[in-house]
Design a protein around this motif. Sequence first.
Motif, PDB file in Angstrom:
ATOM      1  N   GLY A   1     -11.816 -85.547 -79.010  1.00 42.63           N
ATOM      2  CA  GLY A   1     -11.979 -86.938 -78.597  1.00 42.63           C
ATOM      3  C   GLY A   1     -10.660 -87.717 -78.041  1.00 42.63           C
ATOM      4  O   GLY A   1     -11.006 -88.290 -77.045  1.00 42.63           O
ATOM      5  N   ILE A   2      -9.492 -87.402 -78.728  1.00 40.53           N
ATOM      6  CA  ILE A   2      -8.363 -87.930 -78.256  1.00 40.53           C
ATOM      7  C   ILE A   2      -7.670 -87.033 -77.116  1.00 40.53           C
ATOM      8  O   ILE A   2      -6.417 -87.636 -76.479  1.00 40.53           O
ATOM      9  CB  ILE A   2      -7.459 -88.402 -79.358  1.00 40.53           C
ATOM     10  N   VAL A   3      -8.360 -86.036 -76.811  1.00 40.74           N
ATOM     11  CA  VAL A   3      -7.543 -85.257 -75.674  1.00 40.74           C
ATOM     12  C   VAL A   3      -7.432 -86.023 -74.566  1.00 40.74           C
ATOM     13  O   VAL A   3      -6.383 -85.852 -73.979  1.00 40.74           O
ATOM     14  CB  VAL A   3      -8.309 -83.722 -75.678  1.00 40.74           C
ATOM     15  N   ALA A   4      -8.595 -86.943 -74.249  1.00 38.40           N
ATOM     16  CA  ALA A   4      -8.412 -87.465 -73.005  1.00 38.40           C
ATOM     17  C   ALA A   4      -7.410 -88.383 -72.692  1.00 38.40           C
ATOM     18  O   ALA A   4      -6.546 -88.737 -71.987  1.00 38.40           O
ATOM     19  CB  ALA A   4      -9.832 -88.164 -72.695  1.00 38.40           C
ATOM     20  N   VAL A   5      -7.354 -89.097 -74.100  1.00 34.31           N
ATOM     21  CA  VAL A   5      -5.926 -90.261 -74.140  1.00 34.31           C
ATOM     22  C   VAL A   5      -4.605 -89.060 -74.103  1.00 34.31           C
ATOM     23  O   VAL A   5      -3.694 -89.790 -73.344  1.00 34.31           O
ATOM     24  CB  VAL A   5      -5.782 -90.793 -75.706  1.00 34.31           C
TER      25      VAL A   5
ATOM     26  N   PHE B   1      -4.092 -86.654 -72.335  1.00 34.27           N
ATOM     27  CA  PHE B   1      -3.855 -86.421 -70.807  1.00 34.27           C
ATOM     28  C   PHE B   1      -3.419 -87.357 -70.024  1.00 34.27           C
ATOM     29  O   PHE B   1      -2.435 -87.469 -69.333  1.00 34.27           O
ATOM     30  CB  PHE B   1      -5.382 -85.768 -70.140  1.00 34.27           C
ATOM     31  N   VAL B   2      -3.885 -88.653 -70.237  1.00 36.34           N
ATOM     32  CA  VAL B   2      -3.687 -89.821 -69.631  1.00 36.34           C
ATOM     33  C   VAL B   2      -2.022 -90.245 -70.013  1.00 36.34           C
ATOM     34  O   VAL B   2      -1.367 -90.202 -69.087  1.00 36.34           O
ATOM     35  CB  VAL B   2      -4.409 -91.141 -70.005  1.00 36.34           C
TER      36      VAL B   2
ATOM     37  N   LEU C   1       0.063 -87.852 -70.784  1.00 39.30           N
ATOM     38  CA  LEU C   1       0.866 -87.022 -70.475  1.00 39.30           C
ATOM     39  C   LEU C   1       1.312 -86.980 -68.796  1.00 39.30           C
ATOM     40  O   LEU C   1       2.499 -87.148 -68.369  1.00 39.30           O
ATOM     41  CB  LEU C   1       0.212 -85.586 -70.435  1.00 39.30           C
ATOM     42  N   ILE C   2       0.094 -87.587 -68.181  1.00 37.21           N
ATOM     43  CA  ILE C   2       0.326 -87.741 -66.750  1.00 37.21           C
ATOM     44  C   ILE C   2       1.504 -89.015 -66.566  1.00 37.21           C
ATOM     45  O   ILE C   2       2.135 -88.847 -65.748  1.00 37.21           O
ATOM     46  CB  ILE C   2      -0.929 -87.963 -66.000  1.00 37.21           C
TER      47      ILE C   2
ATOM     48  N   TYR D   1       4.803 -88.035 -67.268  1.00 36.38           N
ATOM     49  CA  TYR D   1       5.530 -87.047 -66.402  1.00 36.38           C
ATOM     50  C   TYR D   1       5.887 -87.931 -65.105  1.00 36.38           C
ATOM     51  O   TYR D   1       6.958 -87.680 -64.451  1.00 36.38           O
ATOM     52  CB  TYR D   1       4.612 -85.804 -66.167  1.00 36.38           C
ATOM     53  N   LEU D   2       4.888 -88.765 -64.830  1.00 35.80           N
ATOM     54  CA  LEU D   2       5.025 -89.325 -63.425  1.00 35.80           C
ATOM     55  C   LEU D   2       6.105 -90.462 -63.487  1.00 35.80           C
ATOM     56  O   LEU D   2       7.028 -90.564 -62.511  1.00 35.80           O
ATOM     57  CB  LEU D   2       3.836 -90.033 -62.854  1.00 35.80           C
TER      58      LEU D   2
ATOM     59  N   PHE E   1       0.489 -93.965 -58.204  1.00 34.13           N
ATOM     60  CA  PHE E   1      -0.026 -94.069 -59.427  1.00 34.13           C
ATOM     61  C   PHE E   1      -0.174 -95.627 -59.986  1.00 34.13           C
ATOM     62  O   PHE E   1      -1.129 -95.824 -60.408  1.00 34.13           O
ATOM     63  CB  PHE E   1       0.884 -93.335 -60.503  1.00 34.13           C
TER      64      PHE E   1
ATOM     65  N   MET F   1      -3.598 -97.424 -60.750  1.00 37.12           N
ATOM     66  CA  MET F   1      -3.754 -98.004 -62.148  1.00 37.12           C
ATOM     67  C   MET F   1      -4.171 -99.475 -62.007  1.00 37.12           C
ATOM     68  O   MET F   1      -5.146-100.021 -62.791  1.00 37.12           O
ATOM     69  CB  MET F   1      -2.486 -97.986 -63.090  1.00 37.12           C
TER      70      MET F   1
END
Lengths: 297, 307
Positions: B38-42, B44-45, B47-48, B51-52, B287, B291
């Motif tokens: 469930g929290i993988v999506a969080v 990913f966000v 992480l992105i 990094y940016l 980005f 957002m």
Amino acid sequence: MPEHYAPVKMEPLSGRRKVFNRSLHVLLYLCAAFTCILLVGIIGYIFYRGLPNITWKLLSTKPSYLSDSIGILPNLMSTLYLVVFTLLIVLPLGVGAAIYLTEYAKNRRLVAVIEFATETLTGIPSILFGLVGMLFFCQFCSLGTSLRAGAFTLVMMILPTIVRTTQESLKAVPQSYREGALGLGSGKWHMIRTVVLPCSTDGIVTGCILAVGRIVGESAALLFTAGLAHSLSGFFQALSTPGATLTVALYVYVTERGETDVGFAIAAILMILTLLINLAAGLIGRWLGKASHGRSA
Amino acid sequence: MSMNILSIPTHFKGSFGRQKHVRKALERVMHGIFFFFGIVAVGFVLLISAYLIFSGLPAIREIGLRNFLFGTVWKSTAAQPEFGILPFLLTSVYGTAGAMLVGVPVGFMTAMFLSKVAPRPLAAIVRPAVDLLAGIPSVVYGLIGMIVLVPTIRSVFDLSDGACLLAAILVLAIMILPSIVSVSETALNAVPKEYEDASLALGATEIETYFRVSAPAAKSGIAAAIVLGIGRAIGEAMAILMVAGNVANMPTLFSSVTFLTTAIAKEMSYSSGLQRQALFSIALVLFLFIMLINIGLNLLLKRGKEG
């Protein structure tokens, strides 16, 4: 006192209203016709230019500088490998996330955060996924430019699609099924595995097909992560080497080598794939939907 | 024999007790696993974003925010490199606005047609057609734009090169059409039938009802469609990379231009040093744009659900 009511008399439409009606009516048909003509034109043109260029030689060989010929077999295989590997990872992740959101999560704020994150992922342009994939998977995890890195990048991109479609079909499973299973003494995981998931296969399959469509059509995210090579190798070796998918190959052949005919041939193949994927999504969704309804009734 | 009979219940009891224990542990493990998924999506966000932000900030600090955002010259490979992204910013804004100007009216009208006017069989043909438009890969749009649109623009407007902002606008307009159609159609379909019936009963014609009653009632959904289209258009890279010419000019309709996205895509493969970092900064700007658009979209959709 009926005499107080004047009989209703429809006045004819004033000139201005007539013009308003007529012109908007025409405009509606025009716009719809424009959309259809556009689609027919695009598909027709691609097939007209592309189909004659699809030869068995193009499909079954790899490009060779010696005989100065172009073959797209490596690109077909790269696309296939990428689809398989990405789905292998994203499917458990996405379905699991959907299960957590609909079956387990009790904290509403956490659900809101996760849903906001999925929506954000949906909106991020693929080129940004490509950049982050390059920085994180290729460089930081030192996977290099490879199909693996491309697949991991696509996992981030496609996760929301799988989560959303699975979540929708999980929500459609009647609450009474769950209560029935739990009431018979089933544990939660057992209930999910044997009752909830089988009832929502249609959503999961539809999600998979949509995901395949996005993987096949993706190019910007793969340019820096999966690379531009046209090499042919087995599944496991291919994962650690760079490989251009069909879309990337189209881009490279057309813009860097001026091979328009090859470009159109690939475009025609991509169109056929898109058509098949759209058809399959519609049909399988309907068919499985019916099947699971039949079972439940 | 009697031993055997006696031993069955104890054996059964023992295994049942253990099973219960195992089952509880299994439940807890599965809960943990699903929580992780469930929290993988969080993750990913985060992480992105991380990094940016971290890879985008150094170049901005070095070049200076003012020079970076408002500098009008981009010469990343010159001996005296200049990194002003105003041309890219304006191109992205103009290009998106142009695409909306062309795509939104056509998309809205098509949605209205599908939702209210079209006879059922016709709508059943047009709707999958629109879905198909959405599924065509962006490089295919780029290819058609490059081979059909660009030469046409060159000969119609008598230019030396047809790869220009106009070509990009037209390609973008076509690409955002499907999302505008499907989102506004959903919104139009959700308008309560009573509104339309009341309007018709008061003597308004059907067309007047659709445009003066249904459309305003569906306005938050239509606004969401527009915002979604903006997001798509601003983030598109490959199709416009093939038709926009990719020179860092200030945007005019017939000049060869570079978008925020194409600036990254074009130079990333051979960039290094400050140039590479500046490309990451462009990604950061993009980005932030996205957002803002996402947050706007979420607010609109939420208001649509409540209203």
